[in-house]
Design a protein around this motif. Structure first.
Motif, PDB file in Angstrom:
ATOM      1  N   GLY A  19      13.851 -39.477  18.169  1.00 51.39           N
ATOM      2  CA  GLY A  19      13.740 -38.268  17.365  1.00 51.39           C
ATOM      3  C   GLY A  19      13.502 -38.600  15.907  1.00 51.39           C
ATOM      4  O   GLY A  19      12.710 -37.963  15.229  1.00 51.39           O
ATOM      5  N   GLN A  20      14.180 -39.627  15.405  1.00 54.49           N
ATOM      6  CA  GLN A  20      13.997 -40.028  14.023  1.00 54.49           C
ATOM      7  C   GLN A  20      12.613 -40.620  13.808  1.00 54.49           C
ATOM      8  O   GLN A  20      12.023 -40.466  12.757  1.00 54.49           O
ATOM      9  N   ASP A  63       9.305 -33.787   9.573  1.00 56.46           N
ATOM     10  CA  ASP A  63       8.982 -33.462  10.953  1.00 56.46           C
ATOM     11  C   ASP A  63       9.271 -31.979  11.123  1.00 56.46           C
ATOM     12  O   ASP A  63      10.423 -31.545  10.991  1.00 56.46           O
ATOM     13  N   LYS A  65       9.552 -30.178  13.592  1.00 57.27           N
ATOM     14  CA  LYS A  65      10.488 -29.860  14.669  1.00 57.27           C
ATOM     15  C   LYS A  65      11.928 -30.173  14.296  1.00 57.27           C
ATOM     16  O   LYS A  65      12.852 -29.694  14.951  1.00 57.27           O
ATOM     17  N   ASN A  66      12.116 -30.974  13.263  1.00 58.08           N
ATOM     18  CA  ASN A  66      13.462 -31.332  12.819  1.00 58.08           C
ATOM     19  C   ASN A  66      13.482 -31.409  11.290  1.00 58.08           C
ATOM     20  O   ASN A  66      13.662 -32.481  10.720  1.00 58.08           O
ATOM     21  N   ASP A  68      15.582 -30.620   9.065  1.00 64.33           N
ATOM     22  CA  ASP A  68      16.825 -31.043   8.415  1.00 64.33           C
ATOM     23  C   ASP A  68      16.927 -32.561   8.266  1.00 64.33           C
ATOM     24  O   ASP A  68      17.758 -33.059   7.514  1.00 64.33           O
ATOM     25  N   ALA A  69      16.077 -33.299   8.969  1.00 60.06           N
ATOM     26  CA  ALA A  69      16.064 -34.762   8.843  1.00 60.06           C
ATOM     27  C   ALA A  69      15.094 -35.233   7.755  1.00 60.06           C
ATOM     28  O   ALA A  69      14.922 -36.421   7.556  1.00 60.06           O
TER      29      ALA A  69
END
Length: 192
Positions: A19-20, A63, A65-66, A68-69
């Motif tokens: 994911g990262q 990203d 889709k994420n 918050d990262a």
């Protein structure tokens, strides 16, 4: 049972790493005139003075889709301040304001990103300006992403925050209506 627990931890770690890895790295496109660090401050309660920093650099990871990262880091050459008035700019570079001889660089490095709605987020980070480091929150908006005409891939954002001058040891008193400055940051990044 121990083997199952270890296997689950390994799988979770692999998924987290995957994911990262999906977050892409971008360089801010300042050369193409697609990035701006601007500000405005009230003048005597009657109007606003607008200015910008002409020399800065930065990068971010993102990203969709994420979000918050995501991470962002920007470095600004404070001597590049420009308000379209040479004498005022000279004064802004002095010890009364930016003190560029002693502190030639201002930096922002994010510490967290929190989604606040559809395409918006609060980016919290440490701003170092005039030798002082303070946490600030930038209200950011995702403008979009996609392929460009030159074979690259871009993502764009805009954000703003309000700074109290005295928080950054800028002691020059400009009157009661001029105690804060609004910073506006707008940029495209080119995926690396």
């Amino acid at each position: 049972m121990l083997k199952q627990t270890l296997a689950a931890l390994a799988l979770g770690s692999a998924l987290l790493s995957a994911g990262q890895a999906m977050a892409a790295d971008y360089a801010i496109d300042k050369e193409g005139q697609h990035a701006f660090v601007t500000f405005k401050i009230n003048h005597l309660g009657y109007s606003f003075i607008y200015g910008s920093f002409k020399d800065f650099d930065g990068a971010f990871s993102f990203d969709a889709k994420n979000p918050d990262a995501s991470k962002v880091k920007v470095s600004i050459n404070t001597a590049s301040v420009d308000t379209n008035h040479a004498e005022r700019d000279k004064h802004l570079r002095s010890g009364d304001f930016l003190n560029v001889g002693k502190y030639p660089t201002a930096t922002f490095a994010s510490t967290s990103v929190k989604s606040t709605g559809s395409g918006t987020a609060d980016i919290t980070g440490n701003l170092t300006l005039n030798g002082v480091t303070k946490p600030v929150v930038i209200a950011a908006k995702f403008n979009g992403e996609g392929k460009d005409p030159w074979g690259g891939y871009r993502a764009g954002f805009e954000g703003s925050t309000t700074l109290k001058l005295k928080d950054f040891q800028i002691q020059k008193d400009l009157g009661p209506t001029s105690q804060e400055v609004q910073m506006i940051i707008s940029f495209e990044g080119v995926r690396q």
